[in-house]
Design a protein around this motif. Structure first.
Motif, PDB file in Angstrom:
ATOM      1  N   HIS A  11      45.591  40.699  14.284  1.00 32.66           N
ATOM      2  CA  HIS A  11      45.280  40.062  15.569  1.00 32.66           C
ATOM      3  C   HIS A  11      45.312  38.538  15.511  1.00 32.66           C
ATOM      4  O   HIS A  11      45.669  37.891  16.483  1.00 32.66           O
ATOM      5  CB  HIS A  11      43.901  40.501  16.073  1.00 32.66           C
ATOM      6  CG  HIS A  11      43.869  41.882  16.618  1.00 32.66           C
ATOM      7  ND1 HIS A  11      44.396  42.220  17.827  1.00 32.66           N
ATOM      8  CD2 HIS A  11      43.375  43.036  16.092  1.00 32.66           C
ATOM      9  CE1 HIS A  11      44.232  43.511  18.061  1.00 32.66           C
ATOM     10  NE2 HIS A  11      43.616  44.032  17.015  1.00 32.66           N
ATOM     11  N   ASP A  54      46.101  48.397  19.251  1.00 35.22           N
ATOM     12  CA  ASP A  54      45.448  47.825  18.084  1.00 35.22           C
ATOM     13  C   ASP A  54      46.480  47.656  16.983  1.00 35.22           C
ATOM     14  O   ASP A  54      47.538  48.288  16.993  1.00 35.22           O
ATOM     15  CB  ASP A  54      44.306  48.732  17.610  1.00 35.22           C
ATOM     16  CG  ASP A  54      43.306  47.998  16.723  1.00 35.22           C
ATOM     17  OD1 ASP A  54      43.336  46.746  16.684  1.00 35.22           O
ATOM     18  OD2 ASP A  54      42.501  48.662  16.066  1.00 35.22           O
ATOM     19  N   ALA A  77      29.167  44.224  16.916  1.00 38.74           N
ATOM     20  CA  ALA A  77      30.446  43.925  17.576  1.00 38.74           C
ATOM     21  C   ALA A  77      31.304  45.181  17.593  1.00 38.74           C
ATOM     22  O   ALA A  77      32.171  45.381  16.737  1.00 38.74           O
ATOM     23  CB  ALA A  77      31.165  42.797  16.836  1.00 38.74           C
ATOM     24  N   ASP A  91      34.139  47.578  18.332  1.00 35.80           N
ATOM     25  CA  ASP A  91      35.560  47.604  18.661  1.00 35.80           C
ATOM     26  C   ASP A  91      35.962  49.076  18.605  1.00 35.80           C
ATOM     27  O   ASP A  91      36.235  49.604  17.521  1.00 35.80           O
ATOM     28  CB  ASP A  91      36.353  46.771  17.645  1.00 35.80           C
ATOM     29  CG  ASP A  91      37.837  46.727  17.934  1.00 35.80           C
ATOM     30  OD1 ASP A  91      38.299  47.419  18.868  1.00 35.80           O
ATOM     31  OD2 ASP A  91      38.551  46.013  17.213  1.00 35.80           O
ATOM     32  N   ASP A 131      36.704  50.762  15.033  1.00 39.67           N
ATOM     33  CA  ASP A 131      35.494  51.290  14.401  1.00 39.67           C
ATOM     34  C   ASP A 131      35.496  52.813  14.320  1.00 39.67           C
ATOM     35  O   ASP A 131      35.147  53.384  13.282  1.00 39.67           O
ATOM     36  CB  ASP A 131      34.251  50.793  15.141  1.00 39.67           C
ATOM     37  CG  ASP A 131      34.069  49.289  15.025  1.00 39.67           C
ATOM     38  OD1 ASP A 131      34.499  48.716  14.002  1.00 39.67           O
ATOM     39  OD2 ASP A 131      33.511  48.674  15.952  1.00 39.67           O
TER      40      ASP A 131
END
Length: 194
Positions: free
Chosen positions: A65, A126, A165, A167, A171
């Motif tokens: 990313h 992703d 966090a 994701d 995850d």
């Protein structure tokens, strides 16, 4: 051992890292962040794969990313691929990595397809090699004495990351991949014990 033999022993790991660097250079990740059009064109996602773009299983693996993720993924890939290649050899590492990555990605996308889409996950994309990497971690843990406490500790760390966090694609995919690798390792232990 001469340096060229040592490097040859890690040929898959080195080739994988080189492809990651080239892919991210060409995609524009080094400018700071992977351009949105590159993520949409090359990343993995349910809608893209279901529409027939199965080549994304491979292209998404080598991209990151942003620069920070690229550095983390290069270190992660060097560590887990290098460890597996030293233990199992180059061809076995290649087959295991891509098999676990493909299986975890497929199960993740199947889950996205079957789960009511309330968070836009169907259209999400992703990138990264972490699913194959977490699969190899699960596989490696089965060869260790304290395999179940280690698995629990890794799952706890993933849970803490999720708490701070979340994701969803990454995850949930990490958990799926870790369990796949772990179960594969247990099956291999059982077969070798016979």
């Amino acid at each position: 051992m001469p340096i060229n033999l040592t490097l040859w022993r890690f040929r898959f790991t080195l080739a994988f890292l080189a492809v990651m660097l080239v892919a991210n250079t060409l995609a524009g990740t080094f400018s700071g962040e992977l351009p949105a059009n590159a993520l949409a064109d090359w990343g993995i996602g349910k809608d893209a794969v279901w529409s027939g773009e199965v080549w994304r299983f491979v292209t998404a693996t080598f991209l990151s990313h942003d620069r920070g993720m690229l550095v983390r993924q290069l270190l992660f890939a060097a560590a887990i691929l290098g460890y597996t290649e030293r233990k199992r050899g180059s061809v076995s590492t290649l087959v295991l990595f891509f098999s676990l990555d493909l299986a975890a990605s497929g199960l993740l996308l199947l889950g996205v397809a079957l789960w009511p889409d309330t968070t836009g996950l169907s259209a999400a994309h992703d990138v990264g090699m972490s699913l194959g990497g977490f699969g190899l971690i699960g596989l490696a843990v089965t060869g260790m004495r304290w395999r179940f406490p280690l698995l629990a500790a890794i799952l706890l760390m993933i849970g803490l990351k999720i708490a701070f966090a979340f994701d969803p694609l990454a995850d949930i995919g990490h958990i799926i991949a870790l369990w796949l690798g772990f179960l594969l390792g247990l099956a291999q232990l059982r077969m070798s014990g016979r």
